[in-house]
Design a protein around this motif. Structure first.
Motif, PDB file in Angstrom:
ATOM      1  N   PHE A 107     -11.503 -22.120   2.726  1.00 49.79           N
ATOM      2  CA  PHE A 107     -11.682 -21.511   4.041  1.00 49.79           C
ATOM      3  C   PHE A 107     -11.517 -20.009   3.848  1.00 49.79           C
ATOM      4  O   PHE A 107     -10.587 -19.551   3.190  1.00 49.79           O
ATOM      5  N   HIS A 108     -12.398 -19.235   4.428  1.00 48.11           N
ATOM      6  CA  HIS A 108     -12.602 -17.844   4.038  1.00 48.11           C
ATOM      7  C   HIS A 108     -11.399 -16.933   4.240  1.00 48.11           C
ATOM      8  O   HIS A 108     -11.209 -15.964   3.518  1.00 48.11           O
ATOM      9  N   HIS A 109     -10.545 -17.174   5.257  1.00 50.47           N
ATOM     10  CA  HIS A 109      -9.365 -16.333   5.518  1.00 50.47           C
ATOM     11  C   HIS A 109      -9.729 -14.867   5.725  1.00 50.47           C
ATOM     12  O   HIS A 109      -9.016 -13.973   5.259  1.00 50.47           O
ATOM     13  N   LEU A 110     -10.824 -14.611   6.424  1.00 54.82           N
ATOM     14  CA  LEU A 110     -11.166 -13.228   6.776  1.00 54.82           C
ATOM     15  C   LEU A 110     -10.354 -12.807   7.992  1.00 54.82           C
ATOM     16  O   LEU A 110      -9.960 -13.630   8.819  1.00 54.82           O
ATOM     17  N   LEU A 111     -10.112 -11.516   8.111  1.00 55.32           N
ATOM     18  CA  LEU A 111      -9.389 -10.976   9.260  1.00 55.32           C
ATOM     19  C   LEU A 111     -10.365 -10.785  10.412  1.00 55.32           C
ATOM     20  O   LEU A 111     -11.347 -10.048  10.298  1.00 55.32           O
ATOM     21  N   ALA A 112     -10.081 -11.442  11.535  1.00 63.62           N
ATOM     22  CA  ALA A 112     -11.036 -11.510  12.645  1.00 63.62           C
ATOM     23  C   ALA A 112     -11.336 -10.159  13.255  1.00 63.62           C
ATOM     24  O   ALA A 112     -12.436  -9.922  13.768  1.00 63.62           O
ATOM     25  N   GLU A 113     -10.367  -9.229  13.223  1.00 61.62           N
ATOM     26  CA  GLU A 113     -10.555  -7.941  13.884  1.00 61.62           C
ATOM     27  C   GLU A 113     -11.293  -6.931  13.015  1.00 61.62           C
ATOM     28  O   GLU A 113     -11.615  -5.836  13.467  1.00 61.62           O
ATOM     29  N   PHE A 114     -11.569  -7.278  11.763  1.00 65.99           N
ATOM     30  CA  PHE A 114     -12.247  -6.375  10.836  1.00 65.99           C
ATOM     31  C   PHE A 114     -13.694  -6.801  10.636  1.00 65.99           C
ATOM     32  O   PHE A 114     -14.020  -7.986  10.721  1.00 65.99           O
ATOM     33  N   LEU A 117     -17.613  -5.518   6.133  1.00 65.70           N
ATOM     34  CA  LEU A 117     -17.387  -4.423   5.196  1.00 65.70           C
ATOM     35  C   LEU A 117     -15.902  -4.143   5.036  1.00 65.70           C
ATOM     36  O   LEU A 117     -15.400  -3.983   3.911  1.00 65.70           O
ATOM     37  N   GLU A 118     -15.182  -4.076   6.137  1.00 65.83           N
ATOM     38  CA  GLU A 118     -13.750  -3.785   6.076  1.00 65.83           C
ATOM     39  C   GLU A 118     -12.990  -4.906   5.381  1.00 65.83           C
ATOM     40  O   GLU A 118     -12.058  -4.649   4.600  1.00 65.83           O
ATOM     41  N   ASN A 119     -13.378  -6.148   5.630  1.00 67.75           N
ATOM     42  CA  ASN A 119     -12.744  -7.266   4.947  1.00 67.75           C
ATOM     43  C   ASN A 119     -12.972  -7.195   3.444  1.00 67.75           C
ATOM     44  O   ASN A 119     -12.045  -7.400   2.652  1.00 67.75           O
ATOM     45  N   ALA A 120     -14.204  -6.908   3.042  1.00 72.91           N
ATOM     46  CA  ALA A 120     -14.520  -6.859   1.618  1.00 72.91           C
ATOM     47  C   ALA A 120     -13.830  -5.700   0.917  1.00 72.91           C
ATOM     48  O   ALA A 120     -13.471  -5.798  -0.260  1.00 72.91           O
ATOM     49  N   ALA A 121     -13.634  -4.594   1.636  1.00 67.22           N
ATOM     50  CA  ALA A 121     -13.010  -3.409   1.039  1.00 67.22           C
ATOM     51  C   ALA A 121     -11.491  -3.474   1.031  1.00 67.22           C
ATOM     52  O   ALA A 121     -10.837  -2.687   0.327  1.00 67.22           O
ATOM     53  N   LEU A 122     -10.915  -4.401   1.789  1.00 68.38           N
ATOM     54  CA  LEU A 122      -9.466  -4.404   2.015  1.00 68.38           C
ATOM     55  C   LEU A 122      -8.624  -4.424   0.739  1.00 68.38           C
ATOM     56  O   LEU A 122      -7.634  -3.678   0.643  1.00 68.38           O
ATOM     57  N   LEU A 141     -21.058  -5.000  -3.347  1.00 68.78           N
ATOM     58  CA  LEU A 141     -20.842  -6.439  -3.489  1.00 68.78           C
ATOM     59  C   LEU A 141     -21.477  -7.217  -2.340  1.00 68.78           C
ATOM     60  O   LEU A 141     -22.043  -8.299  -2.554  1.00 68.78           O
ATOM     61  N   LEU A 142     -21.400  -6.679  -1.132  1.00 67.53           N
ATOM     62  CA  LEU A 142     -22.046  -7.360  -0.005  1.00 67.53           C
ATOM     63  C   LEU A 142     -23.548  -7.456  -0.220  1.00 67.53           C
ATOM     64  O   LEU A 142     -24.185  -8.462   0.125  1.00 67.53           O
ATOM     65  N   GLU A 143     -24.127  -6.426  -0.795  1.00 68.94           N
ATOM     66  CA  GLU A 143     -25.559  -6.474  -1.101  1.00 68.94           C
ATOM     67  C   GLU A 143     -25.847  -7.552  -2.138  1.00 68.94           C
ATOM     68  O   GLU A 143     -26.834  -8.297  -2.024  1.00 68.94           O
ATOM     69  N   ARG A 144     -24.970  -7.666  -3.135  1.00 72.55           N
ATOM     70  CA  ARG A 144     -25.174  -8.654  -4.190  1.00 72.55           C
ATOM     71  C   ARG A 144     -25.117 -10.085  -3.661  1.00 72.55           C
ATOM     72  O   ARG A 144     -25.751 -10.979  -4.221  1.00 72.55           O
ATOM     73  N   VAL A 145     -24.325 -10.312  -2.607  1.00 70.33           N
ATOM     74  CA  VAL A 145     -24.217 -11.666  -2.047  1.00 70.33           C
ATOM     75  C   VAL A 145     -25.108 -11.847  -0.816  1.00 70.33           C
ATOM     76  O   VAL A 145     -24.975 -12.815  -0.079  1.00 70.33           O
ATOM     77  N   GLY A 146     -26.029 -10.901  -0.595  1.00 68.65           N
ATOM     78  CA  GLY A 146     -26.994 -11.034   0.478  1.00 68.65           C
ATOM     79  C   GLY A 146     -26.464 -10.762   1.865  1.00 68.65           C
ATOM     80  O   GLY A 146     -26.986 -11.280   2.857  1.00 68.65           O
ATOM     81  N   MET A 147     -25.429  -9.896   1.968  1.00 74.29           N
ATOM     82  CA  MET A 147     -24.789  -9.641   3.256  1.00 74.29           C
ATOM     83  C   MET A 147     -24.856  -8.184   3.678  1.00 74.29           C
ATOM     84  O   MET A 147     -24.155  -7.772   4.608  1.00 74.29           O
ATOM     85  N   ALA A 148     -25.694  -7.391   3.051  1.00 70.69           N
ATOM     86  CA  ALA A 148     -25.768  -5.968   3.371  1.00 70.69           C
ATOM     87  C   ALA A 148     -26.132  -5.737   4.837  1.00 70.69           C
ATOM     88  O   ALA A 148     -25.580  -4.851   5.502  1.00 70.69           O
ATOM     89  N   ALA A 149     -27.036  -6.540   5.364  1.00 69.65           N
ATOM     90  CA  ALA A 149     -27.495  -6.352   6.743  1.00 69.65           C
ATOM     91  C   ALA A 149     -26.452  -6.783   7.770  1.00 69.65           C
ATOM     92  O   ALA A 149     -26.593  -6.478   8.959  1.00 69.65           O
ATOM     93  N   ARG A 150     -25.420  -7.482   7.323  1.00 65.88           N
ATOM     94  CA  ARG A 150     -24.401  -7.993   8.241  1.00 65.88           C
ATOM     95  C   ARG A 150     -23.057  -7.307   8.026  1.00 65.88           C
ATOM     96  O   ARG A 150     -22.027  -7.755   8.542  1.00 65.88           O
ATOM     97  N   ALA A 151     -23.063  -6.189   7.310  1.00 66.18           N
ATOM     98  CA  ALA A 151     -21.810  -5.529   6.924  1.00 66.18           C
ATOM     99  C   ALA A 151     -20.973  -5.094   8.113  1.00 66.18           C
ATOM    100  O   ALA A 151     -19.737  -5.069   8.031  1.00 66.18           O
ATOM    101  N   ARG A 165     -19.644 -15.841   1.954  1.00 69.64           N
ATOM    102  CA  ARG A 165     -20.207 -14.804   1.090  1.00 69.64           C
ATOM    103  C   ARG A 165     -19.388 -13.520   1.164  1.00 69.64           C
ATOM    104  O   ARG A 165     -19.192 -12.838   0.148  1.00 69.64           O
ATOM    105  N   VAL A 166     -18.901 -13.189   2.347  1.00 65.28           N
ATOM    106  CA  VAL A 166     -18.014 -12.020   2.474  1.00 65.28           C
ATOM    107  C   VAL A 166     -16.736 -12.259   1.672  1.00 65.28           C
ATOM    108  O   VAL A 166     -16.235 -11.354   0.987  1.00 65.28           O
ATOM    109  N   ALA A 167     -16.205 -13.470   1.742  1.00 59.80           N
ATOM    110  CA  ALA A 167     -14.986 -13.792   1.000  1.00 59.80           C
ATOM    111  C   ALA A 167     -15.214 -13.667  -0.506  1.00 59.80           C
ATOM    112  O   ALA A 167     -14.322 -13.221  -1.248  1.00 59.80           O
ATOM    113  N   ILE A 168     -16.389 -14.045  -0.974  1.00 63.89           N
ATOM    114  CA  ILE A 168     -16.704 -13.913  -2.403  1.00 63.89           C
ATOM    115  C   ILE A 168     -16.796 -12.435  -2.786  1.00 63.89           C
ATOM    116  O   ILE A 168     -16.284 -12.017  -3.827  1.00 63.89           O
TER     117      ILE A 168
END
Length: 245
Positions: A107-114, A117-122, A141-151, A165-168
């Motif tokens: 389960f990704h465990h991303l921070l909901a308020e970020f 991009l902010e999650n990946a950079a944390l 890295l977001l571009e590499r996992v296909g998430m650049a447009a959703r940063a 993908r953000v978690a990766i």
């Protein structure tokens, strides 16, 4: 202590990156002791990718928690990049994890308020990296996992596969020595999963990053260098499944 840890980051390809010796974890449940891991032995070399398979409840998540220093063994030792996790205090262990270990949870465990991009950079920001520099690396890295447009989207605006993908990206942003993954491609479509595997291949080859991947997916296991089965608290070498064409 920091100097020793930093030297470990330069481990040459083929040298031991992860070593477990006599790794044992016993839980005390009422009048009974439950042995989840029993004298487990494992060596993973720099640049090597190892899949761990096993039935539900066999202790795979317990093993990942011990390898990442999130739990302590009842007996035995874990060494990463030449450093014994048992020798590190809480603050030093947190610093070591940030420098050397990447986690991808089921389960990704991303921070909901970020944002993504902010999650990946944390992890880099926690390390003390300047925000601009950290976010530039995270965008790569977001571009590499296909998430650049959703940063700039927050987790609540992303699908389950997008969050994974953000978690990766977050796990890889620090250029870790070891990446621990729990079903990393479980929420991904076939095309995206293939791109993640290609990225793992590249990192293993070019940066000597080691991977330990817990999975029930025969296709994912077949893609790794070795497959180990966890059963009755111990690991045994398994033949790699035949990849599906």
């Amino acid at each position: 202590m920091q100097a020793t840890a930093e030297q470990g980051a330069a481990t040459a390809p083929g040298a031991p990156m992860l070593e477990c010796r006599d790794l044992t974890r016993i839980y005390h449940e009422g009048p009974q002791d439950v042995t989840v891991l029993d004298g487990l032995e494992l060596t993973v070399h720099a640049g090597e990718r190892v899949a761990i398979v096993g039935s539900s409840g066999s202790g795979k998540t317990t093993l990942l928690n011990l390898l990442g220093g999130l739990d302590q063994p009842t007996r035995g030792e874990v060494r990463i990049a030449g450093e014994s996790l048992l020798a590190l205090g809480d603050a030093a262990l947190g610093h070591f994890r940030n420098r050397h270990i990447g986690f991808v949870y089921q389960f990704h465990h991303l921070l909901a308020e970020f944002t993504a991009l902010e999650n990946a950079a944390l992890p880099l920001i926690v390390r003390g990296q300047r925000k601009k520099v950290a976010e530039a690396r995270a965008r790569q890295l977001l571009e590499r996992v296909g998430m650049a447009a959703r940063a700039d989207h927050k987790p609540g605006e992303l699908s389950g596969g997008e969050r994974q993908r953000v978690a990766i990206a977050r796990a890889l942003v620090t250029d870790p020595s070891l990446v621990l993954m729990d079903e990393p491609t479980g929420n991904l479509d076939q095309h995206t999963a293939a791109s993640i595997l290609a990225l793992m291949d590249e990192l293993a080859r070019t940066s000597a990053c080691a991977f330990v991947i817990v999975t029930h997916d025969p296709g994912l296991a077949a893609h790794q260098d070795r497959v180990m089965r966890l059963d009755e608290g111990r690991l045994s070498e398994q033949p790699r499944p035949t990849p599906v064409e």
